[in-house]
Write an enzyme that holds these catalytic residues in place. Structure first.
Site, PDB file in Angstrom:
ATOM      1  N   GLU A 235     -21.429  42.138  -5.662  1.00  0.00           N
ATOM      2  CA  GLU A 235     -20.389  41.222  -6.169  1.00  0.00           C
ATOM      3  C   GLU A 235     -18.988  41.656  -5.689  1.00  0.00           C
ATOM      4  O   GLU A 235     -18.185  40.822  -5.273  1.00  0.00           O
ATOM      5  CB  GLU A 235     -20.470  41.219  -7.696  1.00  0.00           C
ATOM      6  CG  GLU A 235     -19.525  40.281  -8.397  1.00  0.00           C
ATOM      7  CD  GLU A 235     -19.636  40.418  -9.923  1.00  0.00           C
ATOM      8  OE1 GLU A 235     -20.767  40.342 -10.450  1.00  0.00           O
ATOM      9  OE2 GLU A 235     -18.603  40.637 -10.566  1.00  0.00           O
TER      10      GLU A 235
ATOM     11  N   SER B  65     -26.032  39.598 -16.325  1.00  0.00           N
ATOM     12  CA  SER B  65     -24.901  39.120 -15.533  1.00  0.00           C
ATOM     13  C   SER B  65     -24.614  37.658 -15.861  1.00  0.00           C
ATOM     14  O   SER B  65     -25.532  36.887 -16.105  1.00  0.00           O
ATOM     15  CB  SER B  65     -25.175  39.255 -14.042  1.00  0.00           C
ATOM     16  OG  SER B  65     -24.087  38.705 -13.322  1.00  0.00           O
TER      17      SER B  65
ATOM     18  N   LYS C 253     -13.979  47.852 -13.434  1.00  0.00           N
ATOM     19  CA  LYS C 253     -14.529  48.634 -14.544  1.00  0.00           C
ATOM     20  C   LYS C 253     -15.395  49.777 -14.037  1.00  0.00           C
ATOM     21  O   LYS C 253     -15.930  50.557 -14.806  1.00  0.00           O
ATOM     22  CB  LYS C 253     -15.310  47.724 -15.490  1.00  0.00           C
ATOM     23  CG  LYS C 253     -14.379  46.860 -16.336  1.00  0.00           C
ATOM     24  CD  LYS C 253     -15.090  46.218 -17.493  1.00  0.00           C
ATOM     25  CE  LYS C 253     -14.100  45.495 -18.394  1.00  0.00           C
ATOM     26  NZ  LYS C 253     -14.763  44.512 -19.247  1.00  0.00           N
TER      27      LYS C 253
HETATM   28  N1  LIG Z   1     -17.827  40.711 -20.627  1.00  0.00           N
HETATM   29  C1  LIG Z   1     -18.689  40.479 -19.646  1.00  0.00           C
HETATM   30  O1  LIG Z   1     -18.544  39.562 -18.827  1.00  0.00           O
HETATM   31  C2  LIG Z   1     -19.919  41.329 -19.535  1.00  0.00           C
HETATM   32  C3  LIG Z   1     -20.953  40.929 -18.689  1.00  0.00           C
HETATM   33  C4  LIG Z   1     -22.102  41.677 -18.640  1.00  0.00           C
HETATM   34  C5  LIG Z   1     -22.210  42.830 -19.392  1.00  0.00           C
HETATM   35  N2  LIG Z   1     -21.182  43.220 -20.197  1.00  0.00           N
HETATM   36  C6  LIG Z   1     -21.365  44.433 -20.986  1.00  0.00           C
HETATM   37  O2  LIG Z   1     -21.796  44.036 -22.286  1.00  0.00           O
HETATM   38  C7  LIG Z   1     -21.301  44.959 -23.262  1.00  0.00           C
HETATM   39  C8  LIG Z   1     -20.510  44.189 -24.281  1.00  0.00           C
HETATM   40  O3  LIG Z   1     -19.412  43.570 -23.633  1.00  0.00           O
HETATM   41  P1  LIG Z   1     -18.281  42.783 -24.440  1.00  0.00           P
HETATM   42  O4  LIG Z   1     -17.289  42.355 -23.422  1.00  0.00           O
HETATM   43  O5  LIG Z   1     -18.923  41.787 -25.312  1.00  0.00           O
HETATM   44  O6  LIG Z   1     -17.684  43.882 -25.420  1.00  0.00           O
HETATM   45  P2  LIG Z   1     -16.884  45.253 -25.122  1.00  0.00           P
HETATM   46  O7  LIG Z   1     -15.437  44.990 -25.266  1.00  0.00           O
HETATM   47  O8  LIG Z   1     -17.355  45.915 -23.884  1.00  0.00           O
HETATM   48  O9  LIG Z   1     -17.407  46.122 -26.344  1.00  0.00           O
HETATM   49  C9  LIG Z   1     -16.978  45.869 -27.645  1.00  0.00           C
HETATM   50  C10 LIG Z   1     -18.132  45.972 -28.605  1.00  0.00           C
HETATM   51  O10 LIG Z   1     -18.581  47.339 -28.695  1.00  0.00           O
HETATM   52  C11 LIG Z   1     -18.490  47.720 -30.071  1.00  0.00           C
HETATM   53  N3  LIG Z   1     -18.266  49.156 -30.212  1.00  0.00           N
HETATM   54  C12 LIG Z   1     -17.222  49.874 -29.766  1.00  0.00           C
HETATM   55  N4  LIG Z   1     -17.370  51.175 -30.117  1.00  0.00           N
HETATM   56  C13 LIG Z   1     -18.533  51.262 -30.817  1.00  0.00           C
HETATM   57  C14 LIG Z   1     -19.223  52.329 -31.444  1.00  0.00           C
HETATM   58  N5  LIG Z   1     -18.774  53.575 -31.415  1.00  0.00           N
HETATM   59  N6  LIG Z   1     -20.402  52.054 -32.054  1.00  0.00           N
HETATM   60  C15 LIG Z   1     -20.869  50.797 -32.100  1.00  0.00           C
HETATM   61  N7  LIG Z   1     -20.261  49.737 -31.527  1.00  0.00           N
HETATM   62  C16 LIG Z   1     -19.098  49.972 -30.889  1.00  0.00           C
HETATM   63  C17 LIG Z   1     -17.305  46.913 -30.581  1.00  0.00           C
HETATM   64  O11 LIG Z   1     -17.214  46.912 -31.955  1.00  0.00           O
HETATM   65  P3  LIG Z   1     -15.730  46.910 -32.625  1.00  0.00           P
HETATM   66  O12 LIG Z   1     -15.041  45.687 -32.125  1.00  0.00           O
HETATM   67  O13 LIG Z   1     -15.959  46.896 -34.062  1.00  0.00           O
HETATM   68  O14 LIG Z   1     -15.043  48.151 -32.130  1.00  0.00           O
HETATM   69  C18 LIG Z   1     -17.647  45.559 -29.982  1.00  0.00           C
HETATM   70  O15 LIG Z   1     -18.694  44.917 -30.655  1.00  0.00           O
HETATM   71  C19 LIG Z   1     -20.487  45.990 -22.486  1.00  0.00           C
HETATM   72  O16 LIG Z   1     -21.282  47.100 -22.177  1.00  0.00           O
HETATM   73  C20 LIG Z   1     -20.106  45.259 -21.225  1.00  0.00           C
HETATM   74  O17 LIG Z   1     -19.845  46.121 -20.139  1.00  0.00           O
HETATM   75  C21 LIG Z   1     -20.070  42.483 -20.291  1.00  0.00           C
END
Ligand SMILES: NC(=O)c1ccc[n+]([C@@H]2O[C@H](COP(=O)([O-])OP(=O)(O)OC[C@H]3O[C@@H](n4cnc5c(N)ncnc54)[C@H](OP(=O)(O)O)[C@@H]3O)[C@@H](O)[C@H]2O)c1
Length: 470
Positions: free
Chosen positions: A190, A128, A260
């Site tokens: 949250e 988080s 989400k």
């Molecule tokens: N954003 C936040 O504040 C936050 C906070 C805590 C946790 N998270 C979690 O952390 C994770 C990453 O979040 P994010 O916001 O950085 O990115 P995201 O938009 O949730 O995910 C995009 C990432 O996933 C990859 N991806 C998509 N399809 C894929 C597949 N079939 N195989 C392998 N990789 C694939 C994408 O690669 P491509 O771009 O090449 O498609 C990109 O690297 C998520 O699960 C999210 O829920 C996010």
């Protein structure tokens, strides 16, 4: 040559910032993304001496020291299963996969077993703090095999946020899906925290007649006291933010909340566990109803009650006390769910430690969390947070204010479902009779479902129909 301490898969917002955070702490990091563009962009635009980009999964894996540690920061769902299946043939027994995404805890439990069957360790890790947390120090909730935790502990404790006492906001949570479960409920809390803040804004603006600028000052003042928290702090900033096009940004934002789904998962799970988290569910429902198609129509056809603004310091103080009380109920509900899940899934959760790792790095970080840790340290078997002496005292001191502001809001038609649920939860808890005797009587009448008596042990059925037919 295997020189790298850890590999990060997924070079979007979270993965790239976590990789930089690890690299800043001296760890050698290999990075990989399933499409090459993001890796290329990342290593070109944000180069770091401790980070090496890879475009071939086998080369990425070969670069890692054994046991290999590979962290996913990718979209939850099928991509996680797909990456696991791509890695299984090229990893070796004892290697560790860590899923840091927002995966559903049930999926994590399944993947834990699946990886175990292939000789691998699987961690579901709640993270988080968003982008800033990932870069500067998030709150980290690892769940997986306790025996291998020592392998990943130094990295995650180093990159985690540090609380006021210097302790890392990272602790081993429990087996299989425990880390993702704790993150899921954290998100539910949250949702509740944000809904209470949104309702506080409505109360001050529409019931109290305060301007955004005045509300900003009120929030700034509150943030110096017992309500001190990240969300109150950023809300104070938001109320003061001018729009370059004129007016204020907040007033230009469409009144429809996104989500989400992690709050909804929490509510569904609470229903399954039979735990009342009505305030958290109310917060989920409020986001849903903010998007309701008929809102404009209802505004035109349902008359609004007339009311007078209550622009005075006593009202503001009553709102502040109500917000604090609402927060107590939100956490009491979330931690009740932890307690139930800990028994159901045999996780042996340490509630005090969970509260302590929320103290910094994460979105719900707050002064308040120290009190939760203290409550569970004093009594690890605490039935419900509301029974901890500190919180009980607050409940009894603040409940008159909550009753008052709910009455006022109802009279002028300000929707405050989270505050209302907080009070309903407490009243249901403390009332001598909640009407369940009549529910049991009705069930027994129409379905012979039986009931228990207050004056005798055993299970009873009454011959209601005979009485009805007279
Ligand atoms: N954003 C936040 O504040 C936050 C906070 C805590 C946790 N998270 C979690 O952390 C994770 C990453 O979040 P994010 O916001 O950085 O990115 P995201 O938009 O949730 O995910 C995009 C990432 O996933 C990859 N991806 C998509 N399809 C894929 C597949 N079939 N195989 C392998 N990789 C694939 C994408 O690669 P491509 O771009 O090449 O498609 C990109 O690297 C998520 O699960 C999210 O829920 C996010």
């Amino acid at each position: 040559m295997a020189t790298q301490d850890i590999g990060v898969v997924g070079m979007a917002v979270m993965g790239s910032n976590l990789a930089l955070n690890m690299a800043d702490h001296g760890f050698k990091v290999s990075v990989y993304n399933y499409t090459p563009d993001l890796t290329e962009k990342f290593v070109k635009e944000r180069p770091h001496e401790n980070i090496t980009g890879y475009y071939d999964l086998k080369e990425f894996v070969s670069s890692l020291k054994r046991p290999r540690k590979i962290m996913f920061m990718i979209m939850a769902g099928k991509p996680v299963d797909s990456m696991i299946d791509q890695l299984i043939p090229i990893l070796e027994a004892g290697d560790i996969i860590i899923d840091g995404g927002n995966s559903y805890f049930g999926d994590t439990r399944r993947r834990y077993d699946y990886c175990k069957d292939h000789g691998l360790h699987f961690y579901g890790m709640g993270i988080s703090g968003g982008e800033t947390g990932a870069r500067r120090g998030p709150s980290i909730m690892p769940g997986g095999n306790a025996a291998t935790y020592a392998e990943i502990q130094p990295i995650y404790e180093a990159i985690a946020a540090k609380a006021g006492d210097g302790k890392p906001c990272c602790t081993y949570i429990g087996s299989d899906g425990a880390g993702h479960y704790v993150k899921m409920v954290h998100n539910g809390i949250e949702y509740a925290d944000m809904q209470l803040i949104a309702e506080t804004y409505l109360l001050l603006k529409y019931t109290g007649g305060y301007t955004n600028a005045e509300i900003s000052q009120i929030f700034h003042a509150w943030n110096q006291g017992e309500l001190r928290s990240y969300l109150i702090g950023i809300a104070a900033d938001i109320f003061a933010e001018d729009d370059p096009a004129g007016g204020q940004v907040l007033d230009k934002i469409a009144d429809a909340a996104g989500q989400k789904g992690t709050g909804r998962w929490t509510s569904i799970e609470a229903m399954r566990q039979g735990v009342d988290i009505s305030l958290i569910t109310a917060a989920c429902n409020a986001r849903v109803s903010s998007n309701a198609a008929g809102r404009k129509k209802a505004q035109a056809v349902i008359t609004a009650p007339a009311g007078q603004a209550l622009h005075n310091p006593e009202f503001v103080e009553a709102v502040r006390q109500s917000l604090y009380l609402g927060k107590i109920v939100a956490y009491a509900q979330g931690f009740s769910l932890y307690r139930s899940a800990s028994d159901t899934y045999d996780w042996h959760l340490d509630y005090g430690k969970i509260a302590s790792i929320f103290r910094a790095g994460c979105i719900i970080q707050a002064e308040f969390l120290n009190k939760i840790t203290e409550a569970y340290e004093a009594d690890p078997a605490l039935e419900n947070l509301i029974f901890a002496p500190f919180f009980l005292e607050k409940i009894n001191a603040n409940q008159a204010s909550l009753r008052r502001i709910i009455s006022l809001a109802v009279q002028v038609g300000t929707p405050i479902p989270a505050f209302s649920n907080a009070l309903a939860y407490l009243d249901a808890y403390r009332s001598e009779c909640v009407g369940a005797n009549l529910i049991q009587a009705l069930r027994d009448y129409f379905g012979a479902h039986t009931f228990k008596r207050v004056d005798e042990d055993g299970t009873f059925h009454h011959n209601w129909h005979e009485h009805y037919e007279k």
